[in-house]
Design a protein around this motif. Structure first.
Motif, PDB file in Angstrom:
ATOM      1  N   ALA A  40       0.752  -1.190   0.016  1.00 35.97           N
ATOM      2  CA  ALA A  40       0.025   0.086   0.038  1.00 35.97           C
ATOM      3  C   ALA A  40       0.939   1.128   0.090  1.00 35.97           C
ATOM      4  O   ALA A  40       0.199   2.433  -0.045  1.00 35.97           O
ATOM      5  CB  ALA A  40      -0.795   0.063   1.095  1.00 35.97           C
ATOM      6  N   HIS A  54      -0.245   2.771   6.089  1.00 37.43           N
ATOM      7  CA  HIS A  54      -1.307   2.449   5.649  1.00 37.43           C
ATOM      8  C   HIS A  54      -1.568   0.955   5.860  1.00 37.43           C
ATOM      9  O   HIS A  54      -0.614   0.142   5.305  1.00 37.43           O
ATOM     10  CB  HIS A  54      -1.521   2.793   4.085  1.00 37.43           C
ATOM     11  CG  HIS A  54      -2.784   2.514   3.626  1.00 37.43           C
ATOM     12  ND1 HIS A  54      -3.558   1.284   3.445  1.00 37.43           N
ATOM     13  CD2 HIS A  54      -3.707   3.431   2.748  1.00 37.43           C
ATOM     14  CE1 HIS A  54      -4.718   1.304   2.844  1.00 37.43           C
ATOM     15  NE2 HIS A  54      -4.941   2.709   2.516  1.00 37.43           N
ATOM     16  N   SER A  56      -2.397  -3.124   5.545  1.00 39.83           N
ATOM     17  CA  SER A  56      -2.609  -3.978   4.410  1.00 39.83           C
ATOM     18  C   SER A  56      -2.483  -5.466   4.770  1.00 39.83           C
ATOM     19  O   SER A  56      -2.198  -5.689   5.955  1.00 39.83           O
ATOM     20  CB  SER A  56      -1.369  -3.563   3.435  1.00 39.83           C
ATOM     21  OG  SER A  56      -1.339  -4.653   2.230  1.00 39.83           O
ATOM     22  N   THR A 101      -8.807  -2.458   1.575  1.00 36.13           N
ATOM     23  CA  THR A 101      -8.454  -1.138   2.279  1.00 36.13           C
ATOM     24  C   THR A 101      -7.441  -1.317   3.506  1.00 36.13           C
ATOM     25  O   THR A 101      -6.694  -0.499   3.754  1.00 36.13           O
ATOM     26  CB  THR A 101      -9.300  -0.334   3.015  1.00 36.13           C
ATOM     27  OG1 THR A 101     -10.046  -1.192   4.138  1.00 36.13           O
ATOM     28  CG2 THR A 101     -10.385  -0.273   1.954  1.00 36.13           C
TER      29      THR A 101
END
Length: 138
Positions: A40, A54, A56, A101
């Motif tokens: 990410a 982020h 992942s 996400t």
């Protein structure tokens, strides 16, 4: 359908702070630059320090270097409680959104990187000596 996909973000965050500490010969070493990466993104932090990454499903790779010191580690991504909440709230769609996400997965919050001195060259391999063929007895 749109309402169900929104459920995934209710129970899980897409970002997470990760704290890095670097140790060499049983002592904390500060000022070491560390690159963190997963599928990410990429981030940089100076130890000791924290950075927001982020999340992942992929593992977080950490490489730290400064001068003659180097160290690395891999933080394994593990599913968190948000995954199960989102499966209940959003069914399969909630799980898929969490997977895409990273919201349903976490890394360990802190990690210690053991640094090693890379200026010390490893011992050279010993030369391989030719082995003469032994004649066979008839």
């Amino acid at each position: 359908m749109l309402a169900l996909t929104g459920c995934a973000s209710v129970a899980g965050e897409k970002f997470q702070p990760v704290s890095i500490q670097t140790i060499h010969e049983s002592a904390e070493v500060s000022g070491i630059g560390c690159n963190l990466s997963n599928d990410a993104g990429n981030w940089f932090v100076v130890s000791p320090g924290s950075i927001m990454v982020h999340k992942s499903t992929g593992d977080l790779i950490i490489d730290c270097k400064k001068g003659n010191l180097a160290g690395n580690s891999t933080l394994v991504s593990k599913s968190n409680g948000a995954v199960w909440g989102n499966i209940l709230l959003g069914g399969g769609i909630g799980y898929l959104v969490d997977r895409n996400t990273g919201a349903g997965f976490d890394y360990p919050n802190t990690t210690t990187i053991m640094m090693r001195d890379v200026s010390i060259a490893p011992a050279a391999p010993l030369p391989v000596q030719a082995v003469a063929e032994i004649p066979k007895a008839n």
